[in-house]
Structures are given as C-alpha cells and as structure tokens.
Design a protein around this motif. Structure first.
Motif, short mmCIF file in Angstrom:
data_model
loop_
_atom_site.label_atom_id
_atom_site.label_comp_id
_atom_site.label_asym_id
_atom_site.label_seq_id
_atom_site.Cartn_x
_atom_site.Cartn_y
_atom_site.Cartn_z
N THR A 153 22.24 54.14 -110.38
CA THR A 153 23.33 53.36 -111.39
C THR A 153 22.99 52.36 -112.04
OG1 THR A 153 25.09 54.71 -110.21
CG2 THR A 153 25.84 53.00 -111.69
N THR A 187 28.45 56.07 -111.80
CA THR A 187 28.44 56.30 -113.08
C THR A 187 27.00 56.06 -113.60
OG1 THR A 187 29.07 53.84 -113.63
CG2 THR A 187 30.89 55.39 -113.73
N GLY A 228 23.22 60.79 -113.32
CA GLY A 228 23.57 61.87 -113.12
C GLY A 228 22.53 62.83 -112.78
N SER A 280 28.08 66.71 -110.77
CA SER A 280 27.50 65.78 -111.52
C SER A 280 26.84 66.47 -113.01
CB SER A 280 25.83 65.14 -110.59
OG SER A 280 25.23 64.26 -111.61
N ASP A 281 26.46 65.57 -113.77
CA ASP A 281 26.14 66.00 -115.11
C ASP A 281 25.12 64.83 -115.51
OD1 ASP A 281 27.64 68.65 -115.89
OD2 ASP A 281 29.33 67.44 -115.91
N GLU A 282 24.14 65.37 -116.37
CA GLU A 282 23.25 64.30 -116.89
C GLU A 282 24.00 63.31 -117.75
OE1 GLU A 282 18.43 64.18 -118.28
OE2 GLU A 282 19.74 65.99 -118.62
N GLY A 283 23.60 61.96 -117.29
CA GLY A 283 24.26 61.05 -117.98
C GLY A 283 25.71 60.56 -117.79
N ARG A 284 26.21 61.42 -116.98
CA ARG A 284 27.59 61.35 -116.61
C ARG A 284 28.11 60.75 -115.36
NH1 ARG A 284 31.57 65.61 -119.36
NH2 ARG A 284 31.48 65.88 -116.97
#
Length: 788
Positions: free
Chosen positions: A544, A572, A575, A624-628
């Motif tokens: 992060t 945050t 991800g 999880s999601d990439e970038g989130r």
C-alpha cells in the motif's frame, strides 16, 4: 592288394547298381539316398531338357550319406533317382528334401521325354507357389500303378549350408511326423515367448539391463529358429523378397550380439578384465561389419554366412574363456549360468556338425540347436531367478543403507536447523532487548523514532526467519501446533503497534479495531497466531503506497467452549489481478508474479499463512481487485480459557528483591547483558550468571535459587546435560525439583520436545518477550511470588 581290388570292384558294382536300379518304397532294401546320384552344375543355365538330351555334361556320383551336405554354397546341384510302383494301384508319397531356407528346390517327374511334370518349392518364390504349402521343402509325388518314374531335383542356395536329404514318407507317416513336430515346436517357441515376456517385465520393474538384453536375446533366438524352420517365410514374409532372403542372417547377427551383451552384463566383464572387455568390443564390431556386408550385394551376402558362423563360434569361445577366467580369479559364477552356456555350446556344435554331415540326419541331430537352446533358456532362466534374488537382497541392503543415511541426514538437518535458529535469533535477541530497554527510557523524539525502527526491523527479520524455518516442516507436513494460554488482544495490539509505525511513516492512515467480544484468554499456538496476523499485516503495509489500512478483530462464541476469532485486514494498495489470484497461496508466489524487486520479501508470507490457518482448522478469504486494494478475512477457532479478566494483572513489579532468587545460565555476553536489564526491569535483583552448565552446578551447590533460566547451546556443558544431572543425580544439596525454564534461540520442534524430555518445566524462545518471561516465572513460582 587283393583286398583293395575287391573293394574297388564292389564300389564299381554299387555305382552301377545305383545308376540302373529304381527304388521301390515297399520292396527295396536300404534308403532312397542309396539309389540316388548327385552332380554339381558348373553352368548355371542347365535345364531339365539339356540333361535329358545328354547335353549338360553333368557327372553324377553316388550320395555318400543320408544327410549329405555340400557346405556353404551358391552353386547349382542336381540329384536324380528312379521310383518304382509295382502295385496295381497308384501310390502317393511325400518327399522331404533340402532345408526350409534353401532358395531353389524344383522337382521334375519324368514319365518320358515328352511327359515332364515340374513341382516348385524353395523360399525364393512366393509361399503360395509351392507345390505343397508347408514350411519345409516338401513335394507330393504320385506314382502310377505298375510304373517306374525318373526324378530330377534341382537345388541352389544363396550361400547358406546346402543339405541334400532324401526322405520319403507315406501320406500317413508324413502327417503323423508333422503332428509330432508341431507339438515340439509349440513347446519350444512357447518357452521362448514366455521367457521373453517375463524378463522384459523384470527389466521394466528392476531397470537392470541384464534382463533387457536377455529378453531381446531370447526373442532373437526365437526369430532365428523360426527363420530356419521356415515359419517366418510361411507366416510373416510369404511373398519372399529382399528381407526374407536375409532373415536368417539378420536374426543370427541379432542373436549373437545380444548373447554377448547379456553375458557381458551378467558376468560383469568390465570389472573382471579390460582385455576381455576389449575382446567383446571387437566381436561387436565384427557383427556390425557383417550387418553392413549383408545389404551390399549378393556376393557379400554369401560371404556373411560362413563368417557369421565363425563369429558365433568365437563368441561362444570368448564366453567360455570369460567363465574360466572368472573362476580362476575367484569371482562368483552362478552354476545355472554355466550349465546354460554348456547346453548352448553342445546344441550349436550338434547343429554345425549336422550341417557338415558329421552326424547322421535324424530328429535329434536336426533339432540339436533347439534342444540346446531349450535347456539353455531353462538354466539361464534359473540363473536369472538367482540374479533377481541377489538384486532383492542388494536392494534391501541399499534400502537399509539409504535409511541409515536418511536418518543421518535427518539428524544433520535437525542439527543444522537448530544451529541456524540459535545463531540467527541470538543477535536479534540482543538487538531487540537493547531497543526495548531504550524505549522504556525518556528519550527525545528522534532517538525514540530510531529505536522504534530498530525494533520494527528486528521483528520483520524475526518473522522472515520463522517463515524460513517453518517452510520445510510445512512442505513435509511435520509442523504441529502447540497449546498455550494467551491474551489475543495483547498479541494483536503488539503486532499492530509495530506495523502502525511503518504505515504512518509512509503517510498511511492506520486503524485498529478490537471488539469487546474477544475472550480475555484462549488456548492455542500463540506463536503461529502471531505469525499469521503479522504476515498479512506485513503484506498490507508493503503493498500500500497511499490511503489506509484497517485491522479489525472480533469473536463469535461457539459450542463446546470454543471461540471463533475473526481477523479482517483491509488496505487500499495495489490489489491482485484475477490471473495472479491463482498463485497467491503458492510458495514464492511473489517471485512468480515478478513483484520481488518492487516490494521485497522472501515470497513465503501468504503460503505460510494458508498452511497455518489450515492447521488451525480455519479459513482465509481474499477479496481483491487490481488497483482497488485487498480485504483479507481469517477465521480460526480457539478454546476459551477465560472470557473476561477476573484477576489482577500478573506482574512481578514490586516484588521484594529478596523474594526471588534466579540463576541465569547463558554463555553469550550480549544475551547476559539483555537478561540483566530484563530482570532489573521486572524488579528481580537477586540473580547470578553462569556461562555454562558446569558453572551452574557449582553455583547451585553453594547457593539457594528459586528458578533457573537455562540456555541450551553452551560450551563445556550444555543445558540438556546440566538438566539431566540436576533431575537425576544432583551433586551436594541441589534441589532436583527446582523449576527450570529453557530460554533459547533454538525454535525447532526437536529442541522443544527434547527440553521436555530431559525434565525442564517450560520453554521460551529468543528474542525474549518481557511480558511472557514475567508470566512464565509467575506460573512456576506462585509460592514465592507476591501479586502486585
């Protein structure tokens, strides 16, 4: 002189008799060959008409034996004889002649010059063109009633031995003989096929080339005999042609080659004599050269016949020499192997001598090679059985040796892991001890920050060391959870403080939320619980760059006095993409994702976490999601010991300095200094230090102590040996029941078990946690400690 003259006249009369008298199967004395004549055709263009017109200039001579042989030859030969039927009915006979592999065998039945019938056989024509479709060279002859018929037989080979038997059977005799031979051949080829399959199976099971070469040798022998018997021509290559023309030689060379290879491996020639090994290689080379000559042209092919026989004889001689030399050198030779080779030599000698007309033509001599090979296969199979037994015994010995080596390696590995744990944790203990001691003092903000960095870095290093030490045990399924009573709130709070500082130094907002539902004390593996939470928090902070990190812990009470601890860690950060989620729990997954250079770490964090949570019987989910960012949720069940705090806080603070007497046994000077500071901070001032077990025993003899803090790895006398002496045979007035707590940098399960086995009361790993040390001392000295 008179006797010589009489003998000469007898031969002349006999020749005249043979030339002028027809053979009557029912009345004539002797055998057909005694009434037949033989001529060698110098001109290969001679035909039956030129012979009948007396234009061939053939010089016929009488046959001298029942199975006369002209040796290895490519010449044309003509035989002639007359058959008489004096009965009033036609008669049918079967004439057996030549060998099944003879190229040309044509029979001409001459009633008169204008009535000539030709019958074809030999393996240079298609099998279907033979007069009698039989594997042997057979002709069916029909003699009219009250007649005499003249016969001419044309024979030619391609360089193979040419035999000239003339055996006349009645129809019933022929089929009876044929039936008997089929039974024998069925047994012979069945035995070879069985041996081939069985020893090929042994090769696939044992991976010993001796079995492979023996299996191929037996199979090639079967092919060689089937070629000589005409079976390959009849069933596999009935159209004759190039390969069929060379089938005998091809299979003979293969048989020779693999017999040598089998004997070389079975007799272990390489270890017996380098000279014999070279001799084997020379024969291999000759076989390869003969194989090349076989396919150049017909002239070189004809040369291969006698040369391959000579090479086969040399091979047998070499094998015999190897046997005798091995016995001379006192090498163990299997008796069955020697017997098998003996029967092979006898059988092949009979076969060769029959080819050279040195033995009479009968069932035994014609099949001497088969008899020899049959006994050879039986005895060699028995020798291979002994080899299997020897290999089994050798394998058992190897397994015992491997087991011994494995145990030795396991012991060395345990020693190495124990030693590496000790060597790594010892300096970390000193670093963390000094850092904590300094943080307890009133420091300026800059100094406090520096010591916090030192402590946090030490904790990170300690976490990585734990992961590395645990990795092998996890992979082998040897990691086991321990049962200790601990306060989960304190554990999570301590871990959270360490990572909060790092998060805030990166400009991140850090939040810790602990629910009141968390039990005060639970039973479980506190070290592994700490490892799980620490690794996930480490990833959250590491991945992060901006935003926030939230660590929340709550509990749900279950049946049977269990509590489900739920830890949620949200960040945050970068991800995880969908394709990378597949490897997120794999060992060294970070390295697979090429994130090592960007974020660091050993790549074991989540893999260790997943294994440990499985051991706890819990679950872990990652959203999880990439970038989130990422949300990790972990659930683990623990036994509730105490739901709420009903007692005063355990402490040693305020204890009378004379109330507790402690003996610290520690060889490392820096760790001695750390233990001094730690005991002083716990208000324990009555303590003494010993650098090894020998010094400890001396102090115990001359002083009274309430508890011993014992290091394990020390010079002169280690902690294990010292404890055994105290518990079993203490010198002087030493209290054999004095509480002993192991304080060691060796965090392996082996060390922990050994500590309990030798009689220690408890176990603490370095770096030593001050609160844990306080609690352990309190637990084992309730009778002398005062509750603050």
């Amino acid at each position: 002189m008179r006797q010589v003259l009489i003998l000469f006249m007898s031969l002349v009369c006999y020749a005249s008799f043979a030339q002028n008298v027809a053979y009557n199967p029912n009345k004539s004395k002797g055998k057909l060959y005694e009434y037949a004549q033989l001529a060698k055709a110098e001109n290969g263009d001679i035909n039956i008409n030129s012979i009948l017109e007396d234009e061939s200039n053939l010089k016929f001579t009488t046959l001298t034996s029942e199975n006369q042989s002209v040796g290895f030859s490519t010449d044309n030969y003509w035989l002639t004889f007359d058959l008489e039927n004096s009965s009033n009915t036609p008669e049918i006979y079967y004439l057996q002649t030549a060998r099944p592999v003879t190229d040309v065998a044509n029979l001409f039945q001459v009633a008169n010059k204008n009535n000539i019938t030709e019958f074809k056989s030999g393996d240079a024509i298609a099998f279907s063109e033979r007069q009698v479709e039989h594997r042997k060279t057979i002709f069916k002859i029909e003699l009219p009633k009250n007649s005499t018929q003249q016969f001419y037989l044309h024979l030619r080979s391609d360089g193979e031995t040419l035999n000239l038997p003339l055996v006349l059977h009645t129809e019933s005799q022929f089929w009876k003989s044929n039936y008997t031979e089929q039974l024998f051949l069925g047994f012979f080829y069945g035995l070879l096929f069985l041996a081939t399959v069985v020893y090929l199976f042994f090769y696939t099971s044992l991976s010993n080339k001796t079995f492979l070469y023996y299996s191929i040798y037996v199979f090639s022998i079967a092919l060689l005999q089937s070629a000589l018997d005409g079976l390959i021509f009849q069933y596999l290559l009935p159209s004759a042609g190039f390969i069929n023309d060379r089938a005998v030689l091809i299979t003979a060379l293969f048989s020779n080659f693999f017999l040598l290879k089998y004997c070389e491996y079975f007799l272990k020639v390489e270890s017996i004599s380098k000279t014999i090994k070279i001799a084997f290689k020379i024969l291999y080379g000759i076989i390869i050269v003969l194989g090349v000559l076989l396919f150049i042209n017909n002239e070189t092919k004809a040369m291969v016949y006698p040369m391959s026989n000579v090479n086969g004889l040399m091979s047998l001689i070499l094998i015999l020499v190897t046997l005798f030399y091995s016995r001379y050198k006192d090498h163990k030779i299997d008796t069955f192997f020697s017997a098998g080779i003996f029967f092979l030599v006898i059988g092949l000698m009979g076969f060769v001598m029959n080819n050279l007309s040195l033995l009479p033509n009968n069932f035994v001599t014609l099949n001497s090679a088969k008899f020899g090979i049959t006994f050879e296969v039986i005895f060699l199979s028995l020798s291979m059985t002994n080899l299997i037994k020897d290999l089994r015994l050798e394998k058992e010995e190897s397994q015992m040796l491997a087991l011994s080596k494995s145990e030795e390696v396991s012991e060395l590995k345990s020693y190495f892991m124990s030693n590496i744990s000790h060597e790594l944790r010892t300096p970390i203990n000193a670093i963390m001890g000094i850092a904590e001691d300094e943080l307890d003092k009133i420091l300026d903000p800059e100094s406090k920050k520096n010591f916090e960095v030192i402590k946090h870095a030490s904790l990170s290093l300690l976490s990585n060391i734990n992961d590395i030490l645990d990795f092998e045990k996890i992979e082998k399924g040897e990691l086991k959870l321990r049962k200790e009573v601990f306060n989960p709130k304190e554990v999570v709070t301590q871990i959270s403080k360490n990572w909060q500082r790092t998060a805030e130094s990166k400009g991140l907002k850090y939040t810790l939320s602990i629910s009141d539902s968390i039990p005060y004390k639970i039973e479980g593996d506190v070290e592994r619980f700490t490892q799980v939470v620490n690794n996930v928090l480490s990833n959250a902070v590491k991945f992060t760059a901006y935003g926030k990190i939230v660590c929340a812990i709550k509990a749900t009470e279950k049946e049977n006095g269990l509590s489900e601890i739920i830890v949620n860690i949200l960040d945050t950060g970068v991800g995880i993409s969908t394709d990378k989620k597949l490897n997120v729990f794999n060992s060294f997954g970070q390295m697979r994702l090429n994130d090592k250079r960007s974020f660091g770490g050993v790549g074991l964090g989540l893999s260790i976490v997943k294994h440990l949570i499985d051991l706890f019987g819990g679950t872990i989910t990652i959203d999880s999601d990439e970038g989130r960012g990422t949300n990790v949720s972990m659930k683990m069940e623990f036994k509730i010991i105490e739901q709420v705090n009903t007692k005063f806080k355990d402490s040693i603070a305020g204890v009378d300095i004379n109330a507790l007497k402690v003996l610290v046994v520690e060889d490392n000077l820096m760790n001695q200094m750390i233990m001094r500071k730690m005991l002083n901070n716990l208000s324990i001032t009555d303590y003494k230090l010993a650098a090894n077990g020998k010094e400890a025993l001396y102090l115990l003899e001359n002083n009274a102590f309430d508890i011993i803090l014992m290091d394990l790895q020390m010079p002169i006398m280690d902690g294990y040996e010292t404890t055994v002496i105290i518990r079993n045979n203490p010198p002087g007035n030493i209290n054999k029941n004095i509480p002993i707590i192991a304080v060691t940098a060796d965090a392996t399960d082996t060390a922990r078990q050994k500590v309990m086995d030798v009689g220690m009361n408890d176990y603490i790993t370095k770096p030593v946690n001050r609160e844990l040390l306080s609690r352990k001392i309190n637990e084992h000295n309730k009778n002398v400690l005062k509750i603050a």
